[in-house]
Scaffold this motif. Structure first.
Motif, PDB file in Angstrom:
ATOM      1  N   ALA A   9      23.143   7.251 -34.912  1.00  0.00           N
ATOM      2  CA  ALA A   9      24.032   7.818 -35.344  1.00  0.00           C
ATOM      3  C   ALA A   9      24.803   7.592 -36.421  1.00  0.00           C
ATOM      4  O   ALA A   9      25.854   8.620 -36.905  1.00  0.00           O
ATOM      5  N   ARG A  10      24.598   5.891 -37.270  1.00  0.00           N
ATOM      6  CA  ARG A  10      25.508   6.239 -38.080  1.00  0.00           C
ATOM      7  C   ARG A  10      24.548   7.076 -39.419  1.00  0.00           C
ATOM      8  O   ARG A  10      25.673   7.654 -40.371  1.00  0.00           O
ATOM      9  N   THR A  11      23.357   7.599 -39.282  1.00  0.00           N
ATOM     10  CA  THR A  11      22.739   8.003 -40.439  1.00  0.00           C
ATOM     11  C   THR A  11      23.234  10.031 -40.828  1.00  0.00           C
ATOM     12  O   THR A  11      24.103  11.039 -40.947  1.00  0.00           O
ATOM     13  N   GLY A  12      23.880  10.227 -38.996  1.00  0.00           N
ATOM     14  CA  GLY A  12      24.544  11.350 -38.616  1.00  0.00           C
ATOM     15  C   GLY A  12      26.184  11.182 -39.520  1.00  0.00           C
ATOM     16  O   GLY A  12      26.572  12.572 -39.914  1.00  0.00           O
ATOM     17  N   LEU A  13      26.719  10.697 -39.366  1.00  0.00           N
ATOM     18  CA  LEU A  13      28.001  10.306 -40.037  1.00  0.00           C
ATOM     19  C   LEU A  13      28.191   9.816 -41.376  1.00  0.00           C
ATOM     20  O   LEU A  13      29.162  10.307 -42.394  1.00  0.00           O
ATOM     21  N   ASP A  14      26.681   9.583 -41.991  1.00  0.00           N
ATOM     22  CA  ASP A  14      26.743  10.062 -44.024  1.00  0.00           C
ATOM     23  C   ASP A  14      26.365  10.927 -43.725  1.00  0.00           C
ATOM     24  O   ASP A  14      26.893  11.513 -44.979  1.00  0.00           O
ATOM     25  N   ALA A  15      25.918  11.879 -42.742  1.00  0.00           N
ATOM     26  CA  ALA A  15      25.534  13.197 -43.083  1.00  0.00           C
ATOM     27  C   ALA A  15      26.390  14.314 -43.188  1.00  0.00           C
ATOM     28  O   ALA A  15      27.095  15.169 -43.749  1.00  0.00           O
ATOM     29  N   ILE A 235      35.790  22.850 -40.098  1.00  0.00           N
ATOM     30  CA  ILE A 235      36.223  22.053 -38.387  1.00  0.00           C
ATOM     31  C   ILE A 235      34.753  21.463 -37.732  1.00  0.00           C
ATOM     32  O   ILE A 235      34.866  20.712 -37.214  1.00  0.00           O
ATOM     33  N   GLU A 236      34.009  22.334 -37.975  1.00  0.00           N
ATOM     34  CA  GLU A 236      32.612  22.007 -37.416  1.00  0.00           C
ATOM     35  C   GLU A 236      32.557  20.612 -37.460  1.00  0.00           C
ATOM     36  O   GLU A 236      31.678  19.974 -36.647  1.00  0.00           O
ATOM     37  N   THR A 237      32.442  19.823 -39.134  1.00  0.00           N
ATOM     38  CA  THR A 237      31.818  18.779 -39.528  1.00  0.00           C
ATOM     39  C   THR A 237      32.469  17.625 -38.937  1.00  0.00           C
ATOM     40  O   THR A 237      32.569  16.859 -38.820  1.00  0.00           O
ATOM     41  N   GLN A 238      33.622  18.147 -39.002  1.00  0.00           N
ATOM     42  CA  GLN A 238      34.772  17.128 -38.368  1.00  0.00           C
ATOM     43  C   GLN A 238      34.251  16.596 -37.136  1.00  0.00           C
ATOM     44  O   GLN A 238      34.775  15.092 -36.186  1.00  0.00           O
ATOM     45  N   ARG A 239      34.585  18.331 -35.997  1.00  0.00           N
ATOM     46  CA  ARG A 239      33.776  17.886 -35.064  1.00  0.00           C
ATOM     47  C   ARG A 239      32.565  16.851 -34.708  1.00  0.00           C
ATOM     48  O   ARG A 239      32.269  16.106 -34.039  1.00  0.00           O
ATOM     49  N   ASN A 244      29.536  12.203 -33.541  1.00  0.00           N
ATOM     50  CA  ASN A 244      28.313   9.967 -33.918  1.00  0.00           C
ATOM     51  C   ASN A 244      29.724   9.340 -33.829  1.00  0.00           C
ATOM     52  O   ASN A 244      28.865   8.311 -33.611  1.00  0.00           O
ATOM     53  N   SER A 245      30.514   9.480 -34.193  1.00  0.00           N
ATOM     54  CA  SER A 245      31.600   7.780 -34.506  1.00  0.00           C
ATOM     55  C   SER A 245      31.892   7.734 -32.767  1.00  0.00           C
ATOM     56  O   SER A 245      32.048   6.758 -32.149  1.00  0.00           O
TER      57      SER A 245
END
Length: 262
Positions: A9-15, A235-239, A244-245
């Protein structure tokens, strides 16, 4: 295993954070002359293979599918989208737009040649055609004093009509550079790029030949950023970032419950 989920999930947040930075840069340059939008590119991180597909499951059978667990995602690069921007009429004789794949050439202070799609040129005190930062257009074109009007043809030929003269005088010709892989050009900022091993060597020549495109006097190429598309991507990136959060929160709750029960 839960700790691994936290890492994924952290890698998803970074990406997603990096992708949002790319989108922010696109939107910040929506009014930058000749700007080309970037698109974030991603790839999976390494997989941990617990059971290989096709491995023997018994003496007579094999696993139809394996057991592989991903370790996350990473952003691998930004792809520059080199689509043509809209040409805007300015009526300034030294505003020049490229309709095609070419780039203007300008000389940098260290002697290297840089490339740009930003065609808002000016005259220096010495009568040379320069960018707004004072970088000389290459090949150099000297505009004499007493010029009544300047005309630039679609092939880059620059002609000037002197005061009191009936015929225009040819001053030079703008040459454009084209690259096999323009997305591989290294961005320097200030609307400038330099060649790299990925872009290949420049193919320099007259406008209108070999796919370099033609030039349009009195026009500027607008940024190719589509604001609506960028907002959708934002919006897609925010979602995705929110999901991931929530994954980190859910995994943390699982670990807390496990600690309380054991």
């Amino acid at each position: 295993m839960a700790n691994a989920a936290l890492h994924v999930a952290r890698t998803g947040l970074d990406a997603q954070s990096s992708r949002m930075r790319v989108i922010a840069n696109n939107l910040a340059n929506v009014n930058t002359t000749g700007f080309k939008r970037d698109r974030a590119q991603f790839e999976t991180l390494a997989y941990q293979t617990m059971v290989a597909a096709g491995a023997p499951s018994s003496a007579e059978a094999r696993y139809a599918t394996g057991l592989s667990l991903g370790t996350g995602v990473q952003m691998t690069g930004t792809a520059r989208i080199n689509s043509q921007g809209t040409l805007t009429q300015t009526d300034n004789p030294l505003d020049i737009a490229i309709e095609g794949e070419g780039f203007f050439q300008v000389a940098m202070p260290d002697g290297r040649i840089a490339y740009t799609r930003s065609g808002n040129f000016n005259l220096s005190a010495e009568g040379q055609i320069v960018t707004s930062d004072g970088l000389q257009l290459q090949p150099q074109v000297q505009v004499p004093e007493g010029v009544e009007s300047i005309t630039i043809g679609a092939d880059g030929t620059i002609s000037a009509k002197m005061t009191g003269e009936a015929e225009a005088t040819e001053l030079g010709q703008i040459e454009l550079a084209r690259f096999v892989n323009p997305s591989g050009l290294q961005a320097l900022g200030d609307n400038l790029f330099v060649e790299s091993a990925a872009s290949g060597a420049p193919q320099v020549g007259a406008a209108g030949l070999d796919g370099r495109g033609t030039v349009r006097q009195g026009m500027l190429e607008a940024s190719n950023v589509n604001v609506v598309q960028e907002l959708v991507d934002m919006i897609e990136t925010q979602r995705a970032y929110e999901v991931n959060s929530k994954m980190i929160s859910a995994t943390d709750e699982m670990l807390r419950n496990a600690n309380q029960q054991l």
